[in-house]
Design a protein around this motif. Structure first.
Motif, PDB file in Angstrom:
ATOM      1  N   LEU A  80      67.495  -3.659  13.318  1.00 30.85           N
ATOM      2  CA  LEU A  80      68.661  -4.186  12.627  1.00 30.85           C
ATOM      3  C   LEU A  80      68.878  -3.257  11.474  1.00 30.85           C
ATOM      4  CD1 LEU A  80      68.606  -8.204  12.947  1.00 30.85           C
ATOM      5  CD2 LEU A  80      69.360  -6.455  14.427  1.00 30.85           C
ATOM      6  N   LEU A  81      67.806  -2.565  10.914  1.00 32.98           N
ATOM      7  CA  LEU A  81      68.285  -1.675   9.891  1.00 32.98           C
ATOM      8  C   LEU A  81      68.049  -0.204  10.040  1.00 32.98           C
ATOM      9  CD1 LEU A  81      66.149  -3.599   7.154  1.00 32.98           C
ATOM     10  CD2 LEU A  81      68.633  -3.821   7.530  1.00 32.98           C
ATOM     11  N   SER A  82      68.783   0.578   9.387  1.00 36.64           N
ATOM     12  CA  SER A  82      68.551   2.083   9.702  1.00 36.64           C
ATOM     13  C   SER A  82      67.419   2.744   9.506  1.00 36.64           C
ATOM     14  CB  SER A  82      69.795   2.759   8.792  1.00 36.64           C
ATOM     15  OG  SER A  82      69.322   2.727   7.390  1.00 36.64           O
ATOM     16  N   LYS A  83      67.292   3.994  10.019  1.00 39.71           N
ATOM     17  CA  LYS A  83      65.878   4.624   9.724  1.00 39.71           C
ATOM     18  C   LYS A  83      65.645   5.012   8.367  1.00 39.71           C
ATOM     19  CE  LYS A  83      63.313   8.666  11.379  1.00 39.71           C
ATOM     20  NZ  LYS A  83      63.614   9.838  12.049  1.00 39.71           N
ATOM     21  N   LYS A  84      66.807   5.112   7.625  1.00 40.06           N
ATOM     22  CA  LYS A  84      66.582   5.359   6.212  1.00 40.06           C
ATOM     23  C   LYS A  84      65.864   4.020   5.427  1.00 40.06           C
ATOM     24  CE  LYS A  84      69.679   9.029   5.459  1.00 40.06           C
ATOM     25  NZ  LYS A  84      71.014   9.568   4.769  1.00 40.06           N
TER      26      LYS A  84
ATOM     27  N   HIS B  62      48.915 -11.111  14.750  1.00 38.51           N
ATOM     28  CA  HIS B  62      49.898 -10.311  13.611  1.00 38.51           C
ATOM     29  C   HIS B  62      51.021  -9.622  14.484  1.00 38.51           C
ATOM     30  CE1 HIS B  62      46.787 -11.237  10.499  1.00 38.51           C
ATOM     31  NE2 HIS B  62      45.930 -10.797  11.341  1.00 38.51           N
ATOM     32  N   THR B  63      52.201 -10.163  14.125  1.00 40.08           N
ATOM     33  CA  THR B  63      53.309  -9.532  14.891  1.00 40.08           C
ATOM     34  C   THR B  63      53.597  -8.040  13.977  1.00 40.08           C
ATOM     35  OG1 THR B  63      54.719 -10.864  13.528  1.00 40.08           O
ATOM     36  CG2 THR B  63      54.240 -11.525  15.488  1.00 40.08           C
ATOM     37  N   ARG B  64      54.271  -7.225  14.678  1.00 37.15           N
ATOM     38  CA  ARG B  64      54.544  -5.984  14.101  1.00 37.15           C
ATOM     39  C   ARG B  64      55.702  -6.117  12.944  1.00 37.15           C
ATOM     40  NH1 ARG B  64      54.164  -1.938  18.016  1.00 37.15           N
ATOM     41  NH2 ARG B  64      53.673  -2.568  19.994  1.00 37.15           N
ATOM     42  N   ASN B  65      55.502  -5.324  11.772  1.00 36.76           N
ATOM     43  CA  ASN B  65      56.269  -5.264  10.750  1.00 36.76           C
ATOM     44  C   ASN B  65      57.735  -4.627  10.928  1.00 36.76           C
ATOM     45  OD1 ASN B  65      54.808  -6.880   8.983  1.00 36.76           O
ATOM     46  ND2 ASN B  65      53.590  -5.205   8.075  1.00 36.76           N
ATOM     47  N   MET B  66      57.453  -3.688  11.853  1.00 33.77           N
ATOM     48  CA  MET B  66      58.779  -3.241  12.444  1.00 33.77           C
ATOM     49  C   MET B  66      58.512  -2.481  13.984  1.00 33.77           C
ATOM     50  SD  MET B  66      58.415   0.821  10.783  1.00 33.77           S
ATOM     51  CE  MET B  66      60.047   1.173  11.922  1.00 33.77           C
ATOM     52  N   LEU B  67      59.781  -2.390  14.458  1.00 32.23           N
ATOM     53  CA  LEU B  67      59.428  -1.681  15.958  1.00 32.23           C
ATOM     54  C   LEU B  67      59.551  -0.389  15.868  1.00 32.23           C
ATOM     55  CD1 LEU B  67      62.199  -4.121  17.672  1.00 32.23           C
ATOM     56  CD2 LEU B  67      59.733  -4.500  17.608  1.00 32.23           C
ATOM     57  N   PRO B  68      58.751   0.245  16.721  1.00 31.55           N
ATOM     58  CA  PRO B  68      58.814   1.726  16.824  1.00 31.55           C
ATOM     59  C   PRO B  68      59.998   2.202  17.497  1.00 31.55           C
ATOM     60  CG  PRO B  68      57.345   0.834  18.385  1.00 31.55           C
ATOM     61  CD  PRO B  68      57.552  -0.253  17.652  1.00 31.55           C
TER      62      PRO B  68
ATOM     63  N   LYS C 184      61.971 -10.787  12.354  1.00 31.74           N
ATOM     64  CA  LYS C 184      61.216 -10.655  11.154  1.00 31.74           C
ATOM     65  C   LYS C 184      61.702  -9.597  10.298  1.00 31.74           C
ATOM     66  CE  LYS C 184      56.195  -9.668  10.052  1.00 31.74           C
ATOM     67  NZ  LYS C 184      54.869  -9.339  10.730  1.00 31.74           N
ATOM     68  N   TYR C 185      61.548 -10.092   8.936  1.00 37.92           N
ATOM     69  CA  TYR C 185      62.075  -9.361   7.976  1.00 37.92           C
ATOM     70  C   TYR C 185      60.945  -8.841   7.099  1.00 37.92           C
ATOM     71  CZ  TYR C 185      63.942  -7.241   3.625  1.00 37.92           C
ATOM     72  OH  TYR C 185      64.095  -6.660   2.179  1.00 37.92           O
TER      73      TYR C 185
ATOM     74  N   GLN D 125      60.507   1.257   3.468  1.00 43.62           N
ATOM     75  CA  GLN D 125      59.601   0.098   3.566  1.00 43.62           C
ATOM     76  C   GLN D 125      60.640  -1.156   3.786  1.00 43.62           C
ATOM     77  OE1 GLN D 125      56.252  -0.386   0.850  1.00 43.62           O
ATOM     78  NE2 GLN D 125      56.001   1.960   1.086  1.00 43.62           N
ATOM     79  N   GLN D 126      61.663  -1.200   4.385  1.00 46.36           N
ATOM     80  CA  GLN D 126      62.605  -2.175   4.533  1.00 46.36           C
ATOM     81  C   GLN D 126      62.795  -2.108   6.224  1.00 46.36           C
ATOM     82  OE1 GLN D 126      63.781  -4.123   1.853  1.00 46.36           O
ATOM     83  NE2 GLN D 126      63.047  -2.811   0.515  1.00 46.36           N
ATOM     84  N   SER D 127      62.274  -3.343   6.728  1.00 49.54           N
ATOM     85  CA  SER D 127      62.454  -3.464   8.158  1.00 49.54           C
ATOM     86  C   SER D 127      62.913  -4.902   8.491  1.00 49.54           C
ATOM     87  CB  SER D 127      60.957  -3.146   8.798  1.00 49.54           C
ATOM     88  OG  SER D 127      61.027  -3.360  10.082  1.00 49.54           O
TER      89      SER D 127
END
Length: 754
Positions: A254-258, A226-232, A293-294, A263-265
């Protein structure tokens, strides 16, 4: 009659009331906002239990038991308690704070039907995945061997099986199959090198054929990455080492911290690797990987996960060399007899998953995936055995389109005091290859003659249902049933194919039913026993299937496990199992020879023992010891050994994580001598190899130092009983042919985090 009607109305009213007043919520990581799956939620003081689904949602459908508080717990997160009123004020969101995973914090309870989960979680957390080989070695008892220098799928050994390149083990990444059916080189070919190791967040594995959601190839077990849903954090990493080995890695959000907090990554990862390797014939190995991955919410109840990746690899190979060529001084231990071996391969994937939670807490999953794959390999196993003039070099080539769909429905209900978890699903995959080829070649690109050539179309449609009953606070029963239907079509383009009566289209079909049954007994929060039984199978190559008119081409695997997972002390975790597997027929299409290979039924019994010990938080010790006794059924005693089947094996190590930033590990892997042929007249020599890792990690950077084969042991990574003839020889010799394992090899790395 009136009394019966009144009783029915009373029961119906209570049912409706319990269903219309549920307690629901979503558990998220308070640092990232990402939903958390597999978190245990308890309604207190009643003690009712729910587990979060893939969207982090939980539900208590029956509220007849009193309860004012919710308690959440999960590995890697601080336990937290929240009142129902506070949950409502937070709009149903329950946030958990991450914490370091330690053995002290792990309990056996809460991992219903998955006795391997605690070991998997803490291994990933403490050991990590440092390279593409470690991706598979994270599974206790699993050994791999490479006999093409790194560009081909590894040979896999598990539970006394030589799984070849994946015939008897199922591999998936984010629900997408890695195994290739009817592959040019071998059935179940599972090349996992398109996975970038740093993107892996979890590795779920189970052993045996006991799981209804798993079909083809899952005889010894399965491994799901299972790959990461988001990068730390973002990362750039550079590596360099001996034998002209280099690697560059980049991973970027590729997306901002906000956006991530909502829950958008979306992130990308890419790597490039080059190595000449340790062989006398330089490997000139090139590999490029790209992954994105999105993960995001489309609505309050629906989320979307999209991944895409591409992979390209090209290399030269030393292949397998006979013992006598080294003993005679014709070549060195790391030499090559055919310098033209090697290959080119690529894989491009697209994977879409939709998760939808219903108001009653049920979950619907819909997944679609597509793969375009190419493979072109040149090998020479027998040298001049068949063709004493030109040699026996062969070419195996294919181009493939793979389409797939997976759909499942998860439902939770209460029948009195019994909790019932139902999962039902359908799975479809269609593979279509163009000009799958096996040819006799010279100097890599000179075609001498075709051995097999044709187009393969294969469809596998499966359906399953799995019922899990939590009978009381101690017993859990899981029963599953699976049905698989296969359709095969082979367009033979070679009139001279000796396995078929002529050119033309050949068709066949077959089906199999696979029942499963497991019982789990929870003694207390730190001890569980389980008994699992079930039937599994592996499919066979379409070319072999149509040659047999679809008769007996889905050999069944019958298995049983009796095991336990327990914590005799707060910082010690043990998993032990006695197991049994009977396989009706070990036969698969042998791409190296172009014919179906038969070996009859086999029977294996064994013991798996895993222990994890953490004397202090900074030190983590793990050890796995595995024994397997396998024999062919019906063969004379002394001639019933299973070639290359592992008997004794063990892996383990010490991992250290100090507060000053120093961390790393010292690890070993041991594989004992084993039979190389049916009468054990030839021995595949065992080995013991140690590896060392030292890192200095700070919040903004990391410096790493790795040594493979610390003691510079001379060892044979893969070995085969092969009849060969060298150039100029008048007679062939049947002996061990091998690919040498890596000698002492050091590399350094530097990573930036931002």
């Amino acid at each position: 009659m009136k009394r019966m009607l009144s009783l029915f109305l009373l029961l119906f009213t209570q049912f409706v009331y319990s269903q219309t007043n549920p307690i629901t919520g979503t558990v998220v990581n308070d640092k990232t906002g990402q939903p958390l799956e597999g978190i245990t939620v308890r309604l207190l003081p009643a003690g009712s239990v729910a587990v979060t689904n893939a969207q982090g949602k939980f539900i208590f459908k029956s509220t007849t038991e009193t309860g004012n508080n919710l308690q959440c717990s999960g590995m890697g997160y601080q336990n937290s308690t929240l009142t129902l009123e506070a949950l409502r004020q937070q709009h149903g969101v329950f946030s958990l704070t991450p914490e370091a995973i330690t053995l002290n914090a792990i309990t056996v309870a809460g991992h219903t039907t998955d006795p391997y989960k605690p070991i998997s979680k803490i291994d990933i957390a403490m050991r990590g995945v440092n390279n593409s080989q470690e991706v598979l070695r994270i599974v206790p008892g699993l050994f791999i061997g490479q006999h093409q220098g790194g560009g081909k799928a590894e040979q896999i050994f598990l539970r006394g099986f030589d799984c070849d390149h994946g015939t008897d083990i199922s591999l998936q990444v984010d629900g997408m199959p890695v195994n290739m059916v009817s592959h040019a080189h071998g059935q179940g070919f599972a090349d996992s090198h398109f996975i970038i190791p740093e993107t892996i967040e979890a590795v779920n594995f189970k052993k045996g054929p006991y799981y209804a959601e798993k079909g083809d190839f899952a005889t010894t077990g399965y491994v799901d990455f299972h790959t990461r849903n988001m990068l730390p954090q973002n990362e750039i990493k550079l590596e360099g080492g001996m034998f002209n080995t280099y690697r560059a890695l980049g991973m970027f959000n590729l997306l901002s911290k906000k956006a991530r907090e909502k829950q958008q990554s979306w992130y990308v990862a890419t790597e490039y690797r080059y190595s000449d390797s340790y062989f006398d014939n330089p490997q000139h190995f090139n590999r490029f990987n790209f992954f994105t991955k999105y993960n995001g919410k489309l609505s309050d109840h629906t989320s979307l996960i999209f991944t895409a990746s591409t992979f390209y690899s090209k290399w030269n190979a030393s292949g397998q060399i006979p013992d006598r060529a080294v003993a005679n001084g014709d070549i060195g231990f790391y030499g090559a007899l055919d310098p033209n071996e090697g290959g080119v391969t690529s894989r491009t994937n697209a994977n879409v998953e939709l998760l939808t939670s219903l108001r009653n807490g049920d979950l619907i999953k819909n997944q679609f995936f597509y793969t375009y794959y190419t493979f072109d390999l040149h090998t020479n196993f027998t040298f001049f055995l068949v063709d004493s003039i030109n040699g026996d070099e062969i070419r195996q080539r294919e181009k493939r389109n793979l389409f797939g769909y997976k759909g499942s429905y998860e439902h939770t209900d209460n029948i009195g005091s019994v909790k019932l978890l139902t999962t039902a699903g359908v799975q479809v995959r269609a593979d279509a290859t163009n000009n799958t080829e096996l040819a006799h070649t010279k100097d890599r690109y000179t075609l001498l003659d075709d051995i097999k050539l044709g187009d393969i179309t294969e469809l596998n449609a499966g359906a399953y249902i799995s019922e899990t009953l939590l009978l009381n606070g101690h017993f859990t029963l899981n029963a599953g049933l699976r049905f698989d239907q296969f359709f095969y079509r082979y367009n033979n383009k070679l009139a001279g194919d000796t396995t078929l009566p002529g050119a033309g289209i050949y068709k066949a079909h077959d089906q199999v039913v696979s029942p499963k049954l497991s019982l789990y007994y929870q003694v207390n929060t730190n001890t569980e026993f389980y008994l699992s039984t079930g039937k599994g199978f592996h499919s066979n190559d379409a070319r072999g299937v149509v040659a047999r008119n679809g008769v007996e081409v889905l050999p069944a695997a019958y298995g049983a496990d009796l095991g336990t997972i327990f914590k005799p002390a707060r910082n010690l975790l043990v998993n032990a199992a006695l197991w049994y597997i009977y396989l009706q027929q070990e036969f698969v299409y042998g791409g190296d020879g172009g014919a179906v290979e038969f070996s009859g039924p086999t029977r294996r019994t064994g013991v798996d023992l895993s222990a994890r010990y953490q004397p202090i938080p900074a030190i983590y010790i793990d050890a796995d010891v595995n024994y397997a006794h396998g024999r062919s059924v019906g063969s004379p005693k002394g001639a019933d050994y299973i070639p290359l089947a592992p008997e004794w094996s063990s892996t383990g190590g010490i991992t250290y994580v100090l507060k000053n930033g120093l961390n790393g590990s010292l690890r070993y892997r041991y594989l004992a001598d084993r039979p190389a042929n049916e009468d054990y007249s030839l021995t595949a020599s065992g080995y013991c190899v140690t590896d060392f890792i030292l890192n200095y990690t700070k919040p903004k950077y990391e410096i790493g130092f790795t040594i493979n084969n610390l003691l510079n042991t001379k060892w044979k990574e893969t070995q085969f009983d092969t009849e060969t003839r060298l150039k100029g020889e008048t007679h062939s010799v049947d002996e061990i042919c091998f690919t040498p394992g890596t000698p002492f090899a050091a590399k350094i790395s530097f990573a930036l985090f931002f």
